[in-house]
Enzyme design. Sequence first.
Site, PDB file in Angstrom:
ATOM      1  N   GLU A   1      11.920   1.911  -4.062  1.00 43.78           N
ATOM      2  CA  GLU A   1      11.716   3.271  -3.529  1.00 43.78           C
ATOM      3  C   GLU A   1      12.583   3.490  -2.290  1.00 43.78           C
ATOM      4  O   GLU A   1      13.083   4.594  -2.055  1.00 43.78           O
ATOM      5  CB  GLU A   1      10.226   3.489  -3.222  1.00 43.78           C
TER       6      GLU A   1
ATOM      7  N   TRP B   1       0.823  -1.216   0.000  1.00 41.99           N
ATOM      8  CA  TRP B   1       0.000   0.000   0.000  1.00 41.99           C
ATOM      9  C   TRP B   1       0.857   1.266   0.000  1.00 41.99           C
ATOM     10  O   TRP B   1       0.339   2.363  -0.118  1.00 41.99           O
ATOM     11  CB  TRP B   1      -0.933   0.009   1.207  1.00 41.99           C
ATOM     12  N   LYS B   2       2.145   1.113   0.199  1.00 41.48           N
ATOM     13  CA  LYS B   2       3.059   2.276   0.277  1.00 41.48           C
ATOM     14  C   LYS B   2       2.493   3.302   1.281  1.00 41.48           C
ATOM     15  O   LYS B   2       1.896   2.903   2.281  1.00 41.48           O
ATOM     16  CB  LYS B   2       3.255   2.878  -1.108  1.00 41.48           C
TER      17      LYS B   2
ATOM     18  N   HIS C   1      12.811  -2.478  -1.188  1.00 37.39           N
ATOM     19  CA  HIS C   1      11.987  -1.976  -2.295  1.00 37.39           C
ATOM     20  C   HIS C   1      12.763  -0.881  -3.032  1.00 37.39           C
ATOM     21  O   HIS C   1      13.523  -0.128  -2.421  1.00 37.39           O
ATOM     22  CB  HIS C   1      10.666  -1.433  -1.738  1.00 37.39           C
TER      23      HIS C   1
ATOM     24  N   GLY D   1       1.303  -2.826  -6.196  1.00 39.99           N
ATOM     25  CA  GLY D   1       1.179  -1.485  -5.624  1.00 39.99           C
ATOM     26  C   GLY D   1      -0.184  -0.899  -5.940  1.00 39.99           C
ATOM     27  O   GLY D   1      -1.185  -1.202  -5.286  1.00 39.99           O
ATOM     28  N   GLY D   2      -0.251  -0.078  -6.970  1.00 38.88           N
ATOM     29  CA  GLY D   2      -1.462   0.681  -7.312  1.00 38.88           C
ATOM     30  C   GLY D   2      -2.741  -0.143  -7.334  1.00 38.88           C
ATOM     31  O   GLY D   2      -3.769   0.269  -6.776  1.00 38.88           O
TER      32      GLY D   2
ATOM     33  N   SER E   1       3.294  -2.887 -12.099  1.00 41.84           N
ATOM     34  CA  SER E   1       2.065  -2.681 -12.878  1.00 41.84           C
ATOM     35  C   SER E   1       1.254  -3.967 -13.070  1.00 41.84           C
ATOM     36  O   SER E   1       0.681  -4.190 -14.143  1.00 41.84           O
ATOM     37  CB  SER E   1       2.377  -2.019 -14.223  1.00 41.84           C
TER      38      SER E   1
ATOM     39  N   GLU F   1      11.253  -6.839  -9.323  1.00 43.98           N
ATOM     40  CA  GLU F   1      10.491  -5.653  -9.669  1.00 43.98           C
ATOM     41  C   GLU F   1      11.329  -4.740 -10.552  1.00 43.98           C
ATOM     42  O   GLU F   1      12.116  -3.918 -10.033  1.00 43.98           O
ATOM     43  CB  GLU F   1      10.102  -4.887  -8.402  1.00 43.98           C
TER      44      GLU F   1
HETATM   45  C1  PEP Z   1       5.456  -1.838  -6.082  1.00 45.07           C
HETATM   46  O1  PEP Z   1       5.663  -0.704  -5.708  1.00 45.07           O
HETATM   47  O2  PEP Z   1       5.907  -2.778  -5.433  1.00 45.07           O
HETATM   48  C2  PEP Z   1       4.659  -2.039  -7.286  1.00 45.07           C
HETATM   49  C3  PEP Z   1       4.792  -3.168  -7.903  1.00 45.07           C
HETATM   50  O3  PEP Z   1       3.858  -0.998  -7.684  1.00 45.07           O
HETATM   51  P1  PEP Z   1       2.803  -1.019  -8.912  1.00 45.07           P
HETATM   52  O4  PEP Z   1       2.024  -2.296  -8.826  1.00 45.07           O
HETATM   53  O5  PEP Z   1       1.970   0.199  -8.709  1.00 45.07           O
HETATM   54  O6  PEP Z   1       3.619  -0.955 -10.175  1.00 45.07           O
END
Ligand code: PEP
Length: 252
Positions: A99, A11-12, A97, A236-237, A215, A169
Amino acid sequence: MKRTPVIAANWKMNITPSESEGFVKAFIPLVKDNREVEIVLCPSSPTIERVTRSLKDAQNIKTGGQNIYFEVNGAFTGETSASMLKDLGCSYVILGHSERREIFHETNDMVNKKVKKALQTGLSCIVCVGEKLSERQNGRTESVVKDHVTNSLANFSKDDMKNIVIAYEPVWAIGTGVNATPEQAEEVHVFIRGLLKDMFDEETAEATRIQYGGSVKPENIKELMAQKNIDGALVGGASLKPDSFAKIVNYQ
Ligand code: PEP
């Protein structure tokens, strides 16, 4: 070898404790019959307790943190320890991660120390690795992934690996809407499994679950999961809405 897929929501810095109650209430009935996938929700630290409390009757959904610091306790303002996550009911923690690596300058060495502390505390780890766009364009995908895997997981035992999931990722696919094609992801997953074989042994390499992240959506999860070496997803999103994350979890 049959590996149980693990699909985790990252969920960040989204979803407040109050908002999480609505999410969990809507999400539980959508996945209540799912026993094929290990489901993990990873809220921000202040939201974890509300989520674990709301999940108390949902045996098939686990919680995880998004980061820890590698010290046990002390003067580390703003940080969260592994035992604090454990105390809140977490089973997992996401570490390394992109980020965290990019914005907060986390190195492989720091990730390694965090994994060590998490395992000592009884948390399973989701260890993220992956190349940036420029690195892929320069033909450096394998060398970057090798650097992340071998150094983040240096000095762990085969037994430790039972509690470690790797998330591949590619940074260029995170939050961009452009996922790696199933073939691109599979190629790197095979490469990672080969690294694990060299670092540990064939049995460990075959047993370790490797998630894909970047994604992932309800529209592409099935084709990604159809690949032999993709054992789940870090999302994520598309994990921020109960119906969309439930569709991903119920991809079968
Ligand atoms: C993530 O941040 O781990 C990620 C995969 O984000 P998203 O699914 O939004 O690309």
